[in-house]
Design a protein around this motif. Structure first.
Motif, PDB file in Angstrom:
ATOM      1  N   GLN A 121       0.895  -1.073   0.084  1.00 34.05           N
ATOM      2  CA  GLN A 121       0.046   0.058   0.105  1.00 34.05           C
ATOM      3  C   GLN A 121       1.003   1.319   0.028  1.00 34.05           C
ATOM      4  O   GLN A 121       1.912   1.207   0.398  1.00 34.05           O
ATOM      5  N   ARG A 122       0.315   2.517  -0.337  1.00 34.94           N
ATOM      6  CA  ARG A 122       0.798   3.628  -0.275  1.00 34.94           C
ATOM      7  C   ARG A 122       0.019   4.692  -0.485  1.00 34.94           C
ATOM      8  O   ARG A 122      -1.159   4.693  -0.963  1.00 34.94           O
ATOM      9  N   PHE A 123       0.563   5.930   0.139  1.00 28.85           N
ATOM     10  CA  PHE A 123      -0.299   6.942   0.293  1.00 28.85           C
ATOM     11  C   PHE A 123       0.803   8.318  -0.326  1.00 28.85           C
ATOM     12  O   PHE A 123       1.780   8.447   0.226  1.00 28.85           O
ATOM     13  N   ASN A 124       0.119   8.858  -1.342  1.00 30.27           N
ATOM     14  CA  ASN A 124       0.957  10.013  -1.746  1.00 30.27           C
ATOM     15  C   ASN A 124       0.324  11.461  -1.634  1.00 30.27           C
ATOM     16  O   ASN A 124      -1.085  11.617  -1.700  1.00 30.27           O
ATOM     17  N   LEU A 125       1.118  12.458  -1.373  1.00 34.05           N
ATOM     18  CA  LEU A 125       0.740  13.794  -0.829  1.00 34.05           C
ATOM     19  C   LEU A 125       1.372  14.533  -1.943  1.00 34.05           C
ATOM     20  O   LEU A 125       2.631  14.546  -2.200  1.00 34.05           O
ATOM     21  N   GLY A 126       0.785  15.441  -2.533  1.00 33.94           N
ATOM     22  CA  GLY A 126       1.641  16.228  -3.648  1.00 33.94           C
ATOM     23  C   GLY A 126       0.881  17.956  -3.659  1.00 33.94           C
ATOM     24  O   GLY A 126      -0.074  18.179  -3.255  1.00 33.94           O
ATOM     25  N   LEU A 127       1.815  18.758  -3.942  1.00 33.33           N
ATOM     26  CA  LEU A 127       1.483  20.151  -3.816  1.00 33.33           C
ATOM     27  C   LEU A 127       1.990  20.911  -5.214  1.00 33.33           C
ATOM     28  O   LEU A 127       3.307  20.586  -5.454  1.00 33.33           O
ATOM     29  N   ASP A 128       1.288  21.590  -6.010  1.00 37.85           N
ATOM     30  CA  ASP A 128       1.719  22.240  -7.393  1.00 37.85           C
ATOM     31  C   ASP A 128       1.136  23.444  -7.463  1.00 37.85           C
ATOM     32  O   ASP A 128       0.000  23.921  -7.161  1.00 37.85           O
ATOM     33  N   ARG A 129       1.642  24.286  -8.332  1.00 41.35           N
ATOM     34  CA  ARG A 129       1.154  25.519  -8.912  1.00 41.35           C
ATOM     35  C   ARG A 129       1.597  25.888 -10.173  1.00 41.35           C
ATOM     36  O   ARG A 129       2.805  25.520 -10.506  1.00 41.35           O
ATOM     37  N   ASP A 188       4.404   1.093   2.538  1.00 43.47           N
ATOM     38  CA  ASP A 188       4.267   0.207   3.625  1.00 43.47           C
ATOM     39  C   ASP A 188       5.380  -0.748   3.668  1.00 43.47           C
ATOM     40  O   ASP A 188       6.058  -0.793   2.599  1.00 43.47           O
ATOM     41  N   ARG A 189       5.411  -1.722   4.565  1.00 47.60           N
ATOM     42  CA  ARG A 189       6.351  -2.469   4.829  1.00 47.60           C
ATOM     43  C   ARG A 189       6.620  -3.777   3.762  1.00 47.60           C
ATOM     44  O   ARG A 189       7.577  -3.948   3.031  1.00 47.60           O
ATOM     45  N   LYS A 190       5.601  -3.916   3.359  1.00 50.78           N
ATOM     46  CA  LYS A 190       5.628  -5.220   1.975  1.00 50.78           C
ATOM     47  C   LYS A 190       6.101  -4.622   0.908  1.00 50.78           C
ATOM     48  O   LYS A 190       6.517  -5.139   0.200  1.00 50.78           O
ATOM     49  N   TYR A 191       5.660  -3.279   0.561  1.00 46.80           N
ATOM     50  CA  TYR A 191       6.270  -2.583  -0.775  1.00 46.80           C
ATOM     51  C   TYR A 191       7.571  -2.557  -0.703  1.00 46.80           C
ATOM     52  O   TYR A 191       8.299  -3.065  -1.769  1.00 46.80           O
ATOM     53  N   VAL A 192       8.000  -2.058   0.322  1.00 43.65           N
ATOM     54  CA  VAL A 192       9.533  -1.661   0.523  1.00 43.65           C
ATOM     55  C   VAL A 192      10.442  -3.118   0.538  1.00 43.65           C
ATOM     56  O   VAL A 192      11.454  -3.144  -0.144  1.00 43.65           O
ATOM     57  N   ASP A 193       9.939  -4.164   1.328  1.00 46.65           N
ATOM     58  CA  ASP A 193      10.661  -5.408   1.293  1.00 46.65           C
ATOM     59  C   ASP A 193      10.492  -6.149  -0.021  1.00 46.65           C
ATOM     60  O   ASP A 193      11.465  -6.720  -0.380  1.00 46.65           O
ATOM     61  N   TYR A 194       9.392  -5.756  -0.624  1.00 49.56           N
ATOM     62  CA  TYR A 194       9.290  -6.590  -1.878  1.00 49.56           C
ATOM     63  C   TYR A 194      10.243  -6.112  -2.939  1.00 49.56           C
ATOM     64  O   TYR A 194      11.144  -6.754  -3.657  1.00 49.56           O
ATOM     65  N   TYR A 195      10.317  -4.878  -2.959  1.00 49.78           N
ATOM     66  CA  TYR A 195      11.167  -4.276  -4.111  1.00 49.78           C
ATOM     67  C   TYR A 195      12.330  -3.827  -3.721  1.00 49.78           C
ATOM     68  O   TYR A 195      13.513  -3.507  -4.487  1.00 49.78           O
ATOM     69  N   TYR A 196      12.872  -3.569  -2.281  1.00 46.97           N
ATOM     70  CA  TYR A 196      14.282  -3.428  -2.009  1.00 46.97           C
ATOM     71  C   TYR A 196      14.767  -4.411  -0.929  1.00 46.97           C
ATOM     72  O   TYR A 196      16.080  -4.507  -0.570  1.00 46.97           O
ATOM     73  N   GLY A 197      14.010  -5.169  -0.566  1.00 44.12           N
ATOM     74  CA  GLY A 197      14.347  -6.467   0.406  1.00 44.12           C
ATOM     75  C   GLY A 197      15.219  -7.576  -0.180  1.00 44.12           C
ATOM     76  O   GLY A 197      14.958  -7.998  -1.400  1.00 44.12           O
ATOM     77  N   VAL A 198      15.882  -8.333   0.429  1.00 42.49           N
ATOM     78  CA  VAL A 198      16.586  -9.226  -0.005  1.00 42.49           C
ATOM     79  C   VAL A 198      16.261 -10.653   0.916  1.00 42.49           C
ATOM     80  O   VAL A 198      16.544 -10.465   2.232  1.00 42.49           O
ATOM     81  N   GLN A 199      15.538 -11.596   0.458  1.00 44.93           N
ATOM     82  CA  GLN A 199      15.202 -12.672   1.142  1.00 44.93           C
ATOM     83  C   GLN A 199      16.489 -13.604   1.445  1.00 44.93           C
ATOM     84  O   GLN A 199      17.567 -13.633   0.972  1.00 44.93           O
ATOM     85  N   ALA A 200      16.117 -14.509   2.312  1.00 45.31           N
ATOM     86  CA  ALA A 200      17.228 -15.591   3.059  1.00 45.31           C
ATOM     87  C   ALA A 200      17.681 -16.269   1.808  1.00 45.31           C
ATOM     88  O   ALA A 200      19.111 -16.268   1.910  1.00 45.31           O
ATOM     89  N   HIS A 201      17.244 -16.920   0.879  1.00 48.65           N
ATOM     90  CA  HIS A 201      17.809 -17.634  -0.070  1.00 48.65           C
ATOM     91  C   HIS A 201      18.267 -16.680  -1.159  1.00 48.65           C
ATOM     92  O   HIS A 201      18.759 -17.408  -2.196  1.00 48.65           O
ATOM     93  N   GLU A 202      17.944 -15.625  -1.210  1.00 48.25           N
ATOM     94  CA  GLU A 202      18.702 -14.585  -2.264  1.00 48.25           C
ATOM     95  C   GLU A 202      20.027 -13.991  -1.628  1.00 48.25           C
ATOM     96  O   GLU A 202      20.846 -13.477  -2.398  1.00 48.25           O
TER      97      GLU A 202
END
Length: 270
Positions: free
Chosen positions: A162-170, A190-204
């Motif tokens: 999951q993620r939540f984005n906040l933006g401001l523009d003009r 969230d933790r699942k997103y960061v762990d999936y794309y940046y984590g290293v599992q034990a077998h990796e």
């Protein structure tokens, strides 16, 4: 002179040498707000174009990926489709001519991820896939600036994140044909997103690449978009973005820099 539609900070790519991922990287920043004709919101407007995106990701030993890509935009009072994002427009509140709040349901395909042969540093890693994200967003348009927020979830089930984005523009109009829109934003993953794309599992895990469990974090970014309208049918635009990774993503053994960036240049026929 605020823009009629705020730029929504949607994209948080982690693509590695994949043409689709690079395509998504450019398209999500090429906001349809830059091309939309708001003179009559009841009619359907459309646009076709072509763009070039250069994407530099933070993974170790990854070269900048430059890709030519198609652009498609369709919009009316009920829906907006641009590139890989579909929005369903919900009823909003109009407080004044320059002050309103809009609500949307949003679904988008994002090509985040990598394959093990994208870099020597990723050898032995399982493939990380992109997927379909869906959720809701709100955008508050005022005469001073535009504020936007969206929450999305990986409904394809790859990262389950999951993620939540906040933006401001003009936006500022410089002359009759050129519009310049700076923006700032932040995104919580969230933790699942960061762990999936940046984590290293034990077998990796390998020598020099220890097991790593990602945790939730906040990334920040700045961007600048410019649009030049030759006439009502032809436009050129550019978009540049620099993002600072969250501390948990930056600490990954797969990453060797704290920032990434993206440059986009495109043409649209309306």
């Amino acid at each position: 002179m605020g823009s009629h539609h705020p730029l929504i900070l949607t994209g948080q790519l982690a693509a590695r040498g994949l043409t689709l991922a690079a395509l998504v990287g450019g398209l999500v920043l090429a906001s349809p707000a830059a091309f939309a004709d708001d003179a009559n919101p009841r009619k359907t407007t459309w646009g076709l174009g072509l763009g070039v995106v250069g994407n530099q990701e933070p993974y170790i030993d990854i070269d900048r990926d430059t890709t030519v890509l198609p652009l498609l935009h369709v919009e009316n009072r009920y829906v907006r489709f641009f590139a890989t994002t579909l929005e369903a427009k919900l009823p909003g509140w109009q407080f004044s001519e320059t002050n309103r709040i809009d609500f949307r349901l949003v679904g988008r395909w994002e090509g985040s991820g990598y394959e093990s042969d994208d870099s020597w540093a990723l050898e032995g890693m399982d493939e990380r896939k992109g997927g379909v994200w869906a959720g809701a967003k709100v955008q508050w348009q005022t005469s001073l600036a535009n504020l936007s927020a969206d929450w999305t979830h990986d409904v394809s089930g790859n990262s389950k994140g999951q993620r939540f984005n906040l933006g401001l523009d003009r936006s500022w109009r410089l002359g009759e044909r050129f519009t310049l829109t700076p923006r700032i934003g932040a995104a919580w993953h969230d933790r699942k997103y960061v762990d999936y794309y940046y984590g290293v599992q034990a077998h990796e895990a390998r020598a020099g690449r220890p097991e790593y469990r990602g945790d939730s974090g906040i990334s920040t970014e700045v961007g600048l978009q410019g649009v030049y309208r030759f006439n009502k049918h032809h436009s050129m635009m550019f978009d540049v973005r620099a993002r600072r990774l969250s501390s948990n993503a930056k600490d990954s053994p797969l990453v060797d820099r704290s920032t990434d960036n993206r440059v986009f240049l495109g043409y649209m026929y309306h």
